[in-house]
Design a protein around this motif. Structure first.
Motif, short mmCIF file in Angstrom:
data_model
loop_
_atom_site.label_atom_id
_atom_site.label_comp_id
_atom_site.label_asym_id
_atom_site.label_seq_id
_atom_site.Cartn_x
_atom_site.Cartn_y
_atom_site.Cartn_z
N PRO A 133 0.50 -0.93 -0.06
CA PRO A 133 -0.26 -0.28 0.13
C PRO A 133 0.58 1.41 -0.02
O PRO A 133 2.16 1.08 0.48
CB PRO A 133 -0.80 -0.41 1.40
N LEU A 134 0.39 2.31 -0.56
CA LEU A 134 0.67 3.42 -0.92
C LEU A 134 0.35 4.51 -0.44
O LEU A 134 -1.16 4.95 -0.02
CB LEU A 134 1.46 4.22 -2.42
N LEU A 135 0.59 5.25 1.12
CA LEU A 135 0.61 6.37 1.86
C LEU A 135 0.82 7.53 1.56
O LEU A 135 1.66 7.94 0.81
CB LEU A 135 0.96 6.40 3.52
N ILE A 136 -0.98 8.11 0.83
CA ILE A 136 -0.40 9.40 0.08
C ILE A 136 -0.24 10.82 1.32
O ILE A 136 -2.16 10.33 1.92
CB ILE A 136 -0.93 9.31 -0.95
N ARG A 137 -0.34 11.34 1.33
CA ARG A 137 -0.63 12.71 2.66
C ARG A 137 -1.21 14.04 2.29
O ARG A 137 -0.86 14.30 1.18
CB ARG A 137 0.18 13.67 3.69
N LEU A 138 -2.65 13.74 2.38
CA LEU A 138 -2.95 15.24 1.85
C LEU A 138 -3.39 16.44 2.56
O LEU A 138 -2.76 16.13 3.85
CB LEU A 138 -5.02 15.60 1.52
N ALA A 139 -3.76 17.76 1.62
CA ALA A 139 -3.62 19.08 2.15
C ALA A 139 -4.16 19.28 3.59
O ALA A 139 -3.43 20.54 4.64
CB ALA A 139 -3.65 20.17 1.27
N ASP A 140 -5.08 18.98 3.87
CA ASP A 140 -5.96 18.95 5.35
C ASP A 140 -5.77 17.95 6.25
O ASP A 140 -6.62 18.10 6.97
CB ASP A 140 -7.76 18.96 4.58
N GLY A 141 -4.72 17.33 5.95
CA GLY A 141 -4.03 16.60 7.41
C GLY A 141 -4.70 15.06 6.83
O GLY A 141 -4.95 14.18 7.39
N SER A 142 -5.51 15.08 5.90
CA SER A 142 -6.13 13.40 5.49
C SER A 142 -5.17 12.56 5.29
O SER A 142 -3.88 13.13 4.42
CB SER A 142 -7.44 13.53 4.82
N SER A 143 -5.87 11.23 5.07
CA SER A 143 -5.05 10.86 4.79
C SER A 143 -5.14 9.84 3.85
O SER A 143 -6.24 8.95 4.20
CB SER A 143 -3.52 9.57 5.97
N VAL A 186 -12.05 13.94 -3.71
CA VAL A 186 -11.28 12.98 -4.77
C VAL A 186 -11.81 12.26 -5.31
O VAL A 186 -13.12 12.37 -5.51
CB VAL A 186 -9.82 12.78 -3.59
N TYR A 187 -11.10 11.71 -7.00
CA TYR A 187 -11.23 10.41 -7.20
C TYR A 187 -9.90 9.57 -7.36
O TYR A 187 -9.25 9.17 -7.12
CB TYR A 187 -11.19 11.74 -8.90
N LEU A 188 -11.18 7.73 -7.00
CA LEU A 188 -10.52 6.87 -6.76
C LEU A 188 -11.02 5.88 -7.65
O LEU A 188 -12.02 5.91 -8.08
CB LEU A 188 -10.89 6.62 -5.86
N SER A 189 -9.55 5.22 -8.53
CA SER A 189 -9.99 4.42 -9.39
C SER A 189 -9.23 3.35 -8.55
O SER A 189 -8.02 2.85 -8.25
CB SER A 189 -9.58 4.00 -10.39
N GLY A 190 -9.91 1.98 -7.84
CA GLY A 190 -9.41 0.64 -7.53
C GLY A 190 -10.11 1.03 -5.96
O GLY A 190 -11.24 0.76 -6.00
N LYS A 191 -9.19 0.32 -5.02
CA LYS A 191 -9.63 0.47 -3.39
C LYS A 191 -8.24 1.43 -2.88
O LYS A 191 -7.14 1.36 -2.75
CB LYS A 191 -8.97 -1.00 -2.76
N ALA A 192 -8.58 1.82 -1.62
CA ALA A 192 -7.86 2.57 -0.87
C ALA A 192 -9.01 2.87 0.63
O ALA A 192 -9.85 2.81 0.64
CB ALA A 192 -7.56 4.20 -1.05
N PHE A 193 -8.60 3.20 1.38
CA PHE A 193 -8.50 3.21 2.62
C PHE A 193 -8.74 4.95 2.97
O PHE A 193 -7.51 5.13 3.02
CB PHE A 193 -7.89 2.62 3.97
N PHE A 194 -8.93 5.91 3.96
CA PHE A 194 -9.38 6.92 3.75
C PHE A 194 -9.57 7.09 5.32
O PHE A 194 -10.28 7.23 6.12
CB PHE A 194 -10.51 7.90 3.35
N ASP A 195 -8.54 8.10 5.57
CA ASP A 195 -9.07 8.35 7.34
C ASP A 195 -9.11 10.19 7.22
O ASP A 195 -7.45 10.43 6.96
CB ASP A 195 -7.34 8.09 7.87
N ILE A 196 -9.81 10.44 7.61
CA ILE A 196 -10.35 11.52 6.97
C ILE A 196 -10.60 12.78 8.38
O ILE A 196 -10.71 12.61 8.78
CB ILE A 196 -11.98 12.38 6.41
N ALA A 197 -9.28 13.52 7.75
CA ALA A 197 -9.37 14.69 8.73
C ALA A 197 -10.90 15.79 9.14
O ALA A 197 -11.63 15.84 8.68
CB ALA A 197 -7.76 15.84 8.43
#
Length: 368
Positions: A148-158, A180-191
Motif C-alpha cells: 500500500p502507498l500512503l498519501i498525505r493530503l493538504a487538509d491532514g487527511s491520509s 477526490v477521485y478513486l479507481s481501485g481500492k483505498a483506505f481513507f482516514d479523513i481529518a
C-alpha cells in the motif's frame, strides 16, 4: 408479467412468484422484475411497500389461517395508508410474534432497511470521465508497487492506496469542499472538518464524510462498488440520485448512512445498493484493555451491551425476556460471530443480521 400492472399491494403480497423473488431471488428473477419495474415506474412505490411487508413477515411460519393472515395484512395496509396510526399499533397483531420479529419488521417498515433499486439510465461512469470533468487541476497518484502507498493530503487527511489503484486530488482543497477521485481500492482516514465535507467519487458512487475512516473499493472492471466504515459515520448515494444536489449541500449526512462495521455494496449493472455488516467485524478501538469480554454470571443484557459498545453495532433484543439469563464465558480471543454463537447457544437464542444490525431472538431462560 403484464398481469402485475393491475396488482394492488395485497395482490403482490400473496402472489407466489413475487414472494419467491423477494425471499429467494435468482439472477433471472432479479432481471425480470428489474426490467418490468423500469417499464412500469408507477408501480415502484407499491412494489417497494409489498417487498417490505413480505420481508417483515418472513421467513417465520405464521400459525394463522389464510383468512386471519389476510385480515391482518389488510389492517397493516390500512395503517400504512393512514399515518395517524403508529407503527406500534400495526404490529400488535399475532402475525408478528415473537417480539424480536416485531423489532426486525419495525426496522423494515420504518424505512431503516436499505436495499434500493435506482431506475433510469443505466449508464456506468468511469474514473477517467470523472477526472476529466473536474473543475480544478488534479494530482494523480498511481500505486505500481506491491505494498500500500500512503498519501498525505493538504487538509491532514491520509489515503492508503492499494496496489494497482490510483487516486486524483487537488494540491489544495477549495474553501467549501474536499473532493477526490478513486479507481481501485483505498483506505481513507479523513481529518474532521464539518464546514468542508469530504467527497470520494468512485464510478457511480459518491461517499460523503465529515471526518472518519473507511475503505472504498471501486475497480473499473469489477461489477460492484463497496464502501466499508471503520470509525465514524459515512453517507453514500449515487450520481443518478434525484436528490444529489441536496445531499451534497446538506450539513447533515443524508443518503444511505453507514456506521462502524457496516458496508454498502453497489451493483453497477442492476443499479442496486445494499447495506449490511462487513464479513469480519472489528473492534471500534483495537485496544483490548478498553473492553471486558470475561463474564461471570453476568446478565445477558450486559453481555450484549458490551458487544455493542466494542463493535459499534446495534444489537436488538427483548430485555424483558433475556434480562434474567446469566452467563459465564471467556470471549476475548473470539471473533464477533463466534461470541454471538456461543452466547446465543448458552441461552437457547439465535440471531439474524438485518440492515447492518444484529437481531437476537429467543424465549428466555425460563423455557430452557
Amino acid at each position: 408479467m403484464d398481469q402485475y400492472h393491475n396488482f394492488t399491494l395485497e395482490d403482490f403480497l400473496w402472489d407466489p412468484s413475487f414472494r419467491n423473488w423477494v425471499l429467494k431471488p435468482t439472477r433471472e428473477d432479479a432481471e425480470n422484475w428489474q426490467n418490468w419495474l423500469a417499464a412500469h415506474p408507477d408501480k415502484m412505490e407499491t412494489v417497494r411497500s409489498a417487498r417490505e411487508l413480505v420481508l417483515a413477515i418472513s421467513p417465520a411460519a405464521v400459525p394463522l389461517s389464510k383468512s386471519e393472515k389476510e385480515n391482518a395484512i389488510r389492517q397493516i395496509i390500512g395503517n400504512i395508508k393512514n399515518e395517524e396510526e403508529s407503527a406500534e399499533t400495526i404490529f400488535k397483531t399475532r402475525l408478528y410474534q415473537p417480539l424480536m420479529r416485531v423489532a426486525a419488521a419495525l426496522i423494515v417498515i420504518a424505512g431503516l432497511g436499505w436495499t434500493f433499486w435506482f431506475y433510469g439510465q443505466k449508464q456506468q461512469i468511469s474514473y477517467d470521465e470523472l477526472v476529466s470533468s473536474a473543475a480544478e487541476p488534479l494530482i494523480e497518484k498511481t500505486n505500481q508497487n506491491k505494498e500500500p502507498l500512503l498519501i498525505r493530503l493538504a487538509d491532514g487527511s491520509s489515503v492508503k492506496l492499494e496496489p494497482g489503484s490510483k487516486v486524483s486530488y487537488p494540491a489544495i482543497f477549495e474553501p467549501g469542499k474536499r473532493e477526490v477521485y478513486l479507481s481501485g481500492k483505498a483506505f481513507f482516514d479523513i481529518a474532521k472538518d464539518p464546514s468542508r465535507p469530504f467527497f470520494v467519487y468512485a464510478n457511480e458512487v459518491i461517499t460523503k464524510v465529515l471526518g472518519t475512516s473507511f475503505t472504498v473499493r471501486s475497480y473499473t472492471d469489477e461489477k460492484e462498488v463497496s464502501v466499508a466504515v471503520k470509525t465514524g459515520r459515512v453517507a453514500v448515494f449515487t450520481r443518478k440520485d434525484p436528490e444529489i444536489s441536496e445531499k451534497k449541500d446538506s450539513r447533515e449526512l443524508t443518503g444511505v448512512v453507514i456506521e462502524p462495521n457496516q458496508q454498502i455494496v453497489f451493483v453497477r449493472e442492476s443499479v442496486k445498493i445494499t447495506k449490511s455488516l462487513i464479513p469480519s467485524p472489528e473492534l471500534v478501538d483495537n485496544n483490548l484493555s478498553h473492553y471486558n469480554f470475561e463474564f461471570d454470571e453476568t446478565p445477558i443484557s450486559n453481555v450484549f451491551s458490551e458487544l455493542q459498545r466494542a463493535y459499534g453495532i446495534e444489537i436488538i433484543f427483548d430485555k424483558n425476556v433475556m434480562n434474567e439469563c446469566p452467563i459465564t464465558a471467556r470471549l476475548s480471543e473470539m471473533t464477533l460471530y463466534e461470541k454471538l454463537d456461543l452466547v446465543c447457544k448458552a441461552v437457547g437464542a439465535s440471531y439474524e443480521l438485518i440492515d447492518g444490525r444484529i437481531i437476537i431472538e429467543g424465549k428466555g431462560c425460563k423455557s430452557i
